[in-house]
Design an enzyme around this catalytic site. Structure first.
Site, PDB file in Angstrom:
ATOM      1  N   CYS A   1       3.107   2.186  -6.827  1.00 45.06           N
ATOM      2  CA  CYS A   1       3.105   0.990  -7.677  1.00 45.06           C
ATOM      3  C   CYS A   1       2.035   1.033  -8.770  1.00 45.06           C
ATOM      4  CB  CYS A   1       2.926  -0.250  -6.827  1.00 45.06           C
ATOM      5  SG  CYS A   1       4.233  -0.444  -5.593  1.00 45.06           S
TER       6      CYS A   1
ATOM      7  N   CYS B   1       7.461 -10.362  -4.414  1.00 43.58           N
ATOM      8  CA  CYS B   1       8.019 -10.050  -5.726  1.00 43.58           C
ATOM      9  C   CYS B   1       9.409  -9.417  -5.563  1.00 43.58           C
ATOM     10  CB  CYS B   1       7.095  -9.120  -6.512  1.00 43.58           C
ATOM     11  SG  CYS B   1       7.083  -7.418  -5.930  1.00 43.58           S
TER      12      CYS B   1
ATOM     13  N   GLY C   1      12.316   1.754   0.170  1.00 45.40           N
ATOM     14  CA  GLY C   1      12.478   2.693   1.280  1.00 45.40           C
ATOM     15  C   GLY C   1      12.231   4.114   0.822  1.00 45.40           C
TER      16      GLY C   1
END
Length: 394
Positions: A82, A214, A118
């Site tokens: 991220c 989110c 995933g």
């Protein structure tokens, strides 16, 4: 000797739900063209490109920038979970600061699928193996998706230690929606109340509701990074300088502390922020505006403390006093954050950059933080990496 580095141009496209997006090359090209237009230069001026994405095949970065130009420059593909977008920014800044290049593109994009995140490769050890084991041991609830258990578990640890009520996280989510209402590029612009957040579907009883997480998102954002000499010689915008930046990864405390807040990067964030504050000679109290990594409302609260925006244990009071919004101590996530703006993994860090550059230019319209001079960006990826960047209005 390190050179001053400026953000000469930024661009992003409206974020969308999976399935409503263009293919990634088109999204990335639109964001790149927007950043080039904002800077007022052509792609032929770009000397290097760092292109971030998480879910995509190798050299998707080339595929993306070739839509804009094929000039033979180095194109480096970046994947750091991220924090991918801000890692591309970190590398672009390093290239310019070191003198290796004078004008560099940092680009991020993500074409996501619906549902929980995933693993793609099931036939080899997962990078999250140790994180998953720690999470299983500390919070159990194997029936709940891991991302929710990571960050919900961090929120639960805060609740258990300090008595923080679930409604505090709902207040954070409601604040995000009020901010996003003024952001035409945000995915969710509808305002929700604290009560509506509390009454949204329960993902983990007593720990998290759906609106505290989110959404999967598609989108792209980009920044043009350049030296002062290049900006001067080409007449580019020099109002926003990267004053300090740090990137950290995990230490043994991540697992040895037996605390879910550490598993999700509390010390990584604290260490990166401290490095930035020390390099710039400032304190957290000097900040005017912050874009931080609120992938879950729980992580926003934990990050207040990690970044020093409030004392450790003081996050509930910080929220209740309204110190995280307009009229308070530091406006946090004026864009709406990941909770409302959306979180296309590779683009998130550069979307944060775009928001803060607009804030420091005084060009954020109804979101404008009055007199903003110092802006902090915090972008976290589990596995792990944290990038903290301080921008200054010159």
């Amino acid at each position: 000797m390190s050179r001053d580095v400026f953000v000469a141009g930024v661009g992003m496209i409206p974020f969308t739900k999976p399935g409503a997006n263009e293919p990634y090359p088109q999204m990335a090209a639109r964001a790149t063209r927007a950043a080039l237009a904002d800077a007022g230069i052509g792609y032929e001026r770009i000397q290097q490109a760092y292109v971030g994405y998480v879910y995509g095949d190798s050299t998707a970065g080339q595929r993306a920038v070739y839509e804009v130009g094929m000039t033979g420059i180095p194109v480096v593909n970046v994947n750091n979970n991220c924090s991918t977008g801000s890692t591309a920014l970190f590398l672009a800044r390093q290239a310019v600061a070191s003198g290796a290049a004078d004008c560099v593109l940092a680009l991020g994009f993500e074409h996501m699928s619906p549902g929980a995140l995933g693993s793609v490769f099931k036939d080899r050890p997962s990078p999250f193996e140790r994180f998953d084991v720690a999470t299983d041991e500390l919070v159990g609830n194997a029936q709940i998706p891991l991302a929710l258990r990571y960050f919900g578990g961090a929120g639960l640890a805060h609740m258990q230690q300090y008595g923080t009520p679930l409604s505090t996280f709902a207040q954070i989510r409601a604040k995000a929606s009020r901010h996003a209402a003024n952001n035409p590029l945000a995915l969710f612009r509808n305002v929700v109340t604290e009560e509506e957040v509390m009454n949204s579907p329960v993902m983990w009883p007593g720990v998290m509701t759906r609106l505290m997480a989110c959404p999967p998102t598609c989108g792209s954002a980009a920044a043009i990074i350049c030296s002062e000499a290049f900006a001067k010689s080409h007449g580019l915008d020099r109002r926003v300088r990267i004053r300090a930046q740090a990137m950290t990864t995990d230490r043994p405390v991540t697992f040895e502390a037996r605390d879910m807040r550490e598993v999700v990067g509390f010390s990584m964030a604290r260490d990166a922020a401290q490095q930035v504050y020390e390099a710039a000679g400032i304190a957290p109290q000097d900040l005017d505006v912050v874009e931080l990594h609120d992938c879950f409302a729980q992580n926003e609260l934990v990050s207040y403390e990690a970044l020093g925006l409030c004392p450790v244990g003081g996050a509930e009071k910080f929220v209740n006093d309204g110190d995280n919004t307009y009229g308070g101590k530091v406006v946090t996530n004026p864009s709406g954050g990941l909770l409302s703006k959306g979180h296309p993994l590779g683009a998130t860090g550069l979307a944060q950059c775009t928001e803060l550059v607009q804030q420091l230019r005084g060009a954020a319209d109804k979101r404008q933080v009055e007199g903003a001079r110092l802006a902090l960006q915090h972008n976290l990826g589990l596995g792990g990496a944290c990038v903290v960047t301080l921008y200054e209005r010159v």
